[in-house]
Design a protein around this motif. Sequence first.
Motif, PDB file in Angstrom:
ATOM      1  N   LYS A   4       0.823  -1.216   0.000  1.00 44.81           N
ATOM      2  CA  LYS A   4       0.000   0.000   0.000  1.00 44.81           C
ATOM      3  C   LYS A   4       0.852   1.259   0.000  1.00 44.81           C
ATOM      4  O   LYS A   4       0.393   2.316  -0.420  1.00 44.81           O
ATOM      5  N   TRP A 154     -11.816   8.565  -2.193  1.00 45.36           N
ATOM      6  CA  TRP A 154     -10.822   8.256  -1.161  1.00 45.36           C
ATOM      7  C   TRP A 154     -11.437   7.400  -0.055  1.00 45.36           C
ATOM      8  O   TRP A 154     -10.820   6.452   0.417  1.00 45.36           O
ATOM      9  N   SER A 155     -12.651   7.731   0.353  1.00 47.89           N
ATOM     10  CA  SER A 155     -13.292   6.979   1.437  1.00 47.89           C
ATOM     11  C   SER A 155     -13.529   5.519   1.055  1.00 47.89           C
ATOM     12  O   SER A 155     -13.584   4.650   1.926  1.00 47.89           O
ATOM     13  N   THR A 158     -10.995   2.523   2.063  1.00 48.98           N
ATOM     14  CA  THR A 158     -11.087   1.768   3.320  1.00 48.98           C
ATOM     15  C   THR A 158     -11.945   0.518   3.147  1.00 48.98           C
ATOM     16  O   THR A 158     -11.893  -0.378   3.977  1.00 48.98           O
TER      17      THR A 158
END
Length: 177
Positions: A4, A154-155, A158
């Motif tokens: 990552k 972006w969220s 997760t």
Amino acid sequence: MSDKHGFPIACAALARACQFDRFRQDESRVRQEEARGQFHEALADTPRNTRGRGQARWIIDHADAGCESPGEALVLLALLRAGIEGMTTQEEVHLAGHTYFVDIALPDLKIAIEFDGRIKYGDTVDEVHDSIEAEQRRQRDLERAGWKVIRVRWSDLTLIDEVVAQVLVAIHVKKGH
């Protein structure tokens, strides 16, 4: 270093090393492969038992200079790790008198994965509104031409497994399974 962290760095390093230009992709991709070869040469100078060497080789092999942001690179990484093949970055699509560049595409299936980063929308309220309108118009053009557009924010990173699942469903639908 984890994938990552390492994968987006390798993508950015390749982009910088080859001076990636989406408008001159053929030349950029040749330079990308030359830079990839140089990265492999540097890795070859490390002792064979160096921790993480195999992981570094995989990252070098799969990094893509067409990833224009860490977010795009993380989406590409997740899709690669899921075994999805046939992807391109900055896929050039000509529609309705416009040229669009799809962040990550499965061109044979007309699947577009678009990463919506914060920077591309602008700094002022007017710039943001204009950018959103242009993105919506672009998506409508792609969809009218038969493309399935999957937007990633972006969220969503997760919940990257959900993004991968959405892409896999789109692949199955497009293949008629």
